[in-house]
Write an enzyme that holds these catalytic residues in place. Structure first.
Site, PDB file in Angstrom:
ATOM      1  N   GLN A   1     -21.171  -5.756  12.867  1.00  0.00           N
ATOM      2  CA  GLN A   1     -19.897  -6.150  12.637  1.00  0.00           C
ATOM      3  C   GLN A   1     -19.225  -5.933  11.218  1.00  0.00           C
ATOM      4  O   GLN A   1     -19.849  -6.087  10.257  1.00  0.00           O
ATOM      5  CB  GLN A   1     -19.617  -7.590  13.010  1.00  0.00           C
ATOM      6  CG  GLN A   1     -20.134  -7.885  14.583  1.00  0.00           C
ATOM      7  CD  GLN A   1     -19.219  -7.659  15.432  1.00  0.00           C
ATOM      8  OE1 GLN A   1     -17.946  -6.976  15.245  1.00  0.00           O
ATOM      9  NE2 GLN A   1     -19.396  -7.895  16.681  1.00  0.00           N
TER      10      GLN A   1
ATOM     11  N   CYS B   1      -8.522   1.124  -1.380  1.00  0.00           N
ATOM     12  CA  CYS B   1      -7.803   0.525  -0.109  1.00  0.00           C
ATOM     13  C   CYS B   1      -8.064  -0.732   0.048  1.00  0.00           C
ATOM     14  O   CYS B   1      -9.230  -1.295  -0.178  1.00  0.00           O
ATOM     15  CB  CYS B   1      -8.432   1.290   1.251  1.00  0.00           C
ATOM     16  SG  CYS B   1      -7.916   0.272   2.672  1.00  0.00           S
TER      17      CYS B   1
ATOM     18  N   CYS C   1      -4.220   0.919   8.650  1.00  0.00           N
ATOM     19  CA  CYS C   1      -3.713  -0.451   9.216  1.00  0.00           C
ATOM     20  C   CYS C   1      -2.342   0.098   9.613  1.00  0.00           C
ATOM     21  O   CYS C   1      -1.785   1.051   9.495  1.00  0.00           O
ATOM     22  CB  CYS C   1      -3.162  -1.111   7.750  1.00  0.00           C
ATOM     23  SG  CYS C   1      -4.504  -1.384   6.701  1.00  0.00           S
TER      24      CYS C   1
ATOM     25  N   GLU D   1     -28.873  -4.430  26.743  1.00  0.00           N
ATOM     26  CA  GLU D   1     -28.023  -3.432  25.735  1.00  0.00           C
ATOM     27  C   GLU D   1     -28.315  -2.063  26.403  1.00  0.00           C
ATOM     28  O   GLU D   1     -29.608  -1.782  26.591  1.00  0.00           O
ATOM     29  CB  GLU D   1     -28.337  -3.777  24.265  1.00  0.00           C
ATOM     30  CG  GLU D   1     -27.891  -2.670  23.480  1.00  0.00           C
ATOM     31  CD  GLU D   1     -26.459  -2.088  23.326  1.00  0.00           C
ATOM     32  OE1 GLU D   1     -25.534  -2.979  23.451  1.00  0.00           O
ATOM     33  OE2 GLU D   1     -26.077  -0.936  23.394  1.00  0.00           O
TER      34      GLU D   1
ATOM     35  N   CYS E   1     -13.069  -7.440  22.920  1.00  0.00           N
ATOM     36  CA  CYS E   1     -12.243  -6.841  21.622  1.00  0.00           C
ATOM     37  C   CYS E   1     -10.916  -5.998  22.138  1.00  0.00           C
ATOM     38  O   CYS E   1     -10.265  -5.504  21.535  1.00  0.00           O
ATOM     39  CB  CYS E   1     -13.077  -5.657  20.878  1.00  0.00           C
ATOM     40  SG  CYS E   1     -13.868  -4.498  21.962  1.00  0.00           S
TER      41      CYS E   1
ATOM     42  N   CYS F   1      -1.186   6.800   6.479  1.00  0.00           N
ATOM     43  CA  CYS F   1      -2.442   6.633   6.680  1.00  0.00           C
ATOM     44  C   CYS F   1      -2.723   6.078   8.155  1.00  0.00           C
ATOM     45  O   CYS F   1      -1.795   5.274   8.651  1.00  0.00           O
ATOM     46  CB  CYS F   1      -3.110   5.718   5.833  1.00  0.00           C
ATOM     47  SG  CYS F   1      -4.823   5.136   5.968  1.00  0.00           S
TER      48      CYS F   1
ATOM     49  N   CYS G   1       0.914  -1.063  -0.076  1.00  0.00           N
ATOM     50  CA  CYS G   1       0.083   0.001  -0.015  1.00  0.00           C
ATOM     51  C   CYS G   1       0.964   1.283  -0.275  1.00  0.00           C
ATOM     52  O   CYS G   1       1.694   1.410   0.790  1.00  0.00           O
ATOM     53  CB  CYS G   1      -1.025  -0.019   1.225  1.00  0.00           C
ATOM     54  SG  CYS G   1      -1.665   1.683   1.428  1.00  0.00           S
TER      55      CYS G   1
HETATM   56  C1  LIG Z   1     -18.588  -4.828  21.635  1.00  0.00           C
HETATM   57  S1  LIG Z   1     -20.276  -4.175  21.255  1.00  0.00           S
HETATM   58  C2  LIG Z   1     -20.971  -5.779  21.017  1.00  0.00           C
HETATM   59  C3  LIG Z   1     -22.263  -5.987  20.640  1.00  0.00           C
HETATM   60  C4  LIG Z   1     -22.836  -7.307  20.277  1.00  0.00           C
HETATM   61  N1  LIG Z   1     -22.596  -8.227  21.260  1.00  0.00           N
HETATM   62  C5  LIG Z   1     -22.129  -7.798  18.835  1.00  0.00           C
HETATM   63  O1  LIG Z   1     -21.580  -8.883  18.759  1.00  0.00           O
HETATM   64  O2  LIG Z   1     -22.421  -7.121  17.578  1.00  0.00           O
HETATM   65  C6  LIG Z   1     -20.620  -3.876  22.812  1.00  0.00           C
HETATM   66  C7  LIG Z   1     -22.035  -3.057  23.128  1.00  0.00           C
HETATM   67  O3  LIG Z   1     -22.255  -2.871  24.704  1.00  0.00           O
HETATM   68  C8  LIG Z   1     -23.021  -1.807  24.601  1.00  0.00           C
HETATM   69  N2  LIG Z   1     -23.061  -1.075  26.172  1.00  0.00           N
HETATM   70  C9  LIG Z   1     -21.764  -0.276  26.395  1.00  0.00           C
HETATM   71  N3  LIG Z   1     -21.795  -0.490  27.889  1.00  0.00           N
HETATM   72  C10 LIG Z   1     -23.040  -0.955  28.378  1.00  0.00           C
HETATM   73  C11 LIG Z   1     -23.540  -1.285  29.585  1.00  0.00           C
HETATM   74  N4  LIG Z   1     -23.141  -0.779  30.587  1.00  0.00           N
HETATM   75  N5  LIG Z   1     -24.577  -2.022  29.607  1.00  0.00           N
HETATM   76  C12 LIG Z   1     -25.044  -2.723  28.402  1.00  0.00           C
HETATM   77  N6  LIG Z   1     -24.531  -2.449  26.996  1.00  0.00           N
HETATM   78  C13 LIG Z   1     -23.658  -1.619  27.049  1.00  0.00           C
HETATM   79  C14 LIG Z   1     -22.803  -0.908  23.283  1.00  0.00           C
HETATM   80  O4  LIG Z   1     -23.744  -0.189  23.240  1.00  0.00           O
HETATM   81  C15 LIG Z   1     -22.260  -2.154  22.481  1.00  0.00           C
HETATM   82  O5  LIG Z   1     -23.414  -2.471  21.646  1.00  0.00           O
END
Ligand SMILES: C[S@@+](CC[C@H](N)C(=O)[O-])C[C@H]1O[C@@H](n2cnc3c(N)ncnc32)[C@H](O)[C@@H]1O
Length: 456
Positions: A283, A160, A82, A333, A409, A79, A73
């Site tokens: 995702q 990209c 990456c 959530e 993550c 950039c 790249c």
């Molecule tokens: C890494 S994402 C995971 C989403 C889902 N499990 C997926 O695989 O797409 C983390 C999620 O946690 C939510 N979140 C953040 N803080 C939170 C909390 N205190 N209680 C519940 N959800 C929360 C965020 O809005 C987000 O949607």
């Protein structure tokens, strides 16, 4: 040795971090060197000195790592996307396994934990289903690209290799449109101009394309022409405007108007179908997402009669993925729009044994136990990068669900949370999955099982 800013030093690079930086030492002083790989000896200029660490600018590679490859790249160095294009893909996967293992040992305080080899992609290119191109002005005219590291200056990139190739055509059409009708890019400093960002979302399995033009203002002049031109590309499903009138570096505003199509595209994770609108979270790598969720499901070894809580459930993807294998799933959530999407996604897929609750996991889950008499046979945790709230961890240590499947993550916060859970749970399996090829980021699935109570 007294270290001097802007002096040159020779450094042995012993390790690498999640940002793709090489880590070396000058005596006992730690230096991070962007562009250097483990095992290399490099000449650096010490450009920043903090209390216990510093940053070096790579000047010369004196001894080269066998894992070094020529970055494919031409803007890699400028950039901010990456961070590992200079490292072979196999070495990237090994690095990710090591990052996870090191975090679990160093931060988590565990030893003898087996971390399985990171599951990579057969083709680690063109995997992203979402691209966000800031639009600006450079000396050569209108520029579309990505931000440089830690800055808002735009590096002009139209093709990209981790994005879908069709983006190049979309950008070229929008550029031609802007020049033809003299439509100005938005300028952050003066808060003037029209087009701020171009966001595209592309169904990896359906091939459906969404083009979202983020503008300041209510209308995009001559939008009909743009729609006509974009529709000449195959698979354009929808074209939308997103209105963002704020002085902010948040890309999307909360208002959408549809120029063409239904305002969403469809795509799949495994057999599950999802409608993805510009504002909904999805995702970015559905191929690896399926592998991630399948790993989580396999780890759980459900029999079919379980009640499962899916904490931090987002738009319900994990809840829906496991729903057919258990009696019931309760997703929790904090963002109510994501919960709306989760409910809709359950409907689209004809899944009825799931229930979604809006609220903070650390508040909703204790309430489920205390006031609804819910007892989870398994708890799925998929928190944001900052990890789980300590109140949730403390509550887990009291109610002790038999199994926890933790999807993370961020290896550092994962390791911190595992440390807190380690008194009551065994770490049975640790599986990293490469969702973000060519960057240092890694997802990890961990299976925790409740320790047997010792009988005296
Ligand atoms: C890494 S994402 C995971 C989403 C889902 N499990 C997926 O695989 O797409 C983390 C999620 O946690 C939510 N979140 C953040 N803080 C939170 C909390 N205190 N209680 C519940 N959800 C929360 C965020 O809005 C987000 O949607």
């Amino acid at each position: 040795m007294k270290l001097i800013k802007n002096e040159n030093y020779i450094v042995e690079i012993a390790d690498m971090n999640e940002n793709g930086e090489g880590i070396g030492k000058i005596d006992d002083f730690i230096v991070f060197v962007s562009g250097a790989l483990s095992g290399e000896r490099v000449l650096i200029k010490l450009i920043k000195i903090k209390k216990s660490f510093g940053y070096g600018k790579l000047l010369e590679i004196i001894k080269k790592s066998e894992n070094r490859v020529e970055p494919d790249c031409n803007v890699f160095k400028r950039c901010g996307g990456c961070t590992l294009r200079h490292m072979s893909y196999l070495a990237q996967l090994k690095l990710k396994t090591k990052i996870v293992k090191d975090a679990i040992e160093r931060i988590g305080g565990f030893s003898d934990i087996q971390v399985l080899d990171t599951i990579g992609m057969d083709n680690p290119y063109n995997y992203r289903n979402k691209a966000q191109f800031p639009v600006g002005i450079s000396k050569d005219g209108i520029s579309f690209g990505f931000y440089a590291p830690r800055s808002h200056s735009i590096v002009d990139v139209s093709n990209c290799a981790i994005q879908n190739n069709v983006n190049e055509k979309i950008i070229s059409i929008i550029k031609e449109f802007m020049i033809k009708y003299n439509i100005r890019p938005y300028d952050e400093k003066s808060h003037r101009g029209v087009i701020r960002h171009i966001v595209t979302r592309i169904g990896v399995f359906t091939k459906e394309i969404m083009v979202c033009v983020v503008i300041k203002g209510k209308k995009l002049p001559n939008a009909d022409y743009l729609v006509k031109k974009l529709c000449q590309l195959s698979n354009i499903s929808t074209i939308v405007l997103n209105h963002n009138n704020e002085k902010t570096n948040v890309i999307l505003g909360d208002k959408i108007s549809i120029l063409y199509g239904k305002g969403f595209i469809k795509d799949y994770i495994g057999e599950l179908k999802f409608e993805i609108s510009p504002l909904s979270f999805f995702q970015i790598n559905p191929i690896q997402t399926k592998i991630l969720y399948q790993t989580a499901l396999d780890f759980a070894e459900f029999k079919g009669d379980e009640t499962v809580i899916d904490a931090y459930c987002g738009i319900g993807t994990i809840s829906l993925f496991i729903a057919k294998k258990v009696k019931t799933v309760i997703g929790v959530e904090v963002i109510s729009a994501a919960v709306d999407d989760a409910v809709r996604n359950a409907e689209i897929n004809g899944i009825s044994n799931v229930r979604f609750i809006t609220g903070k996991a650390e508040e909703v889950i204790p309430d489920l136990y205390q006031n609804e008499g819910v007892f989870a046979d398994a708890l799925f945790l998929d928190p944001p990068r900052k990890g789980c709230d300590v109140r949730l961890i403390n509550m887990i240590r009291e109610v002790l669900p038999p199994k926890i499947v933790y999807v993370s993550c961020n290896p550092s916060t994962l390791a911190r949370d595992l440390k807190m859970l380690g008194e009551c749970y065994e770490i049975d399996k640790v599986q990293p999955v490469d969702m973000f090829c060519m960057t240092g980021h890694v997802e990890t699935v961990v299976l925790l099982t409740r320790r047997k109570i010792q009988q005296n």
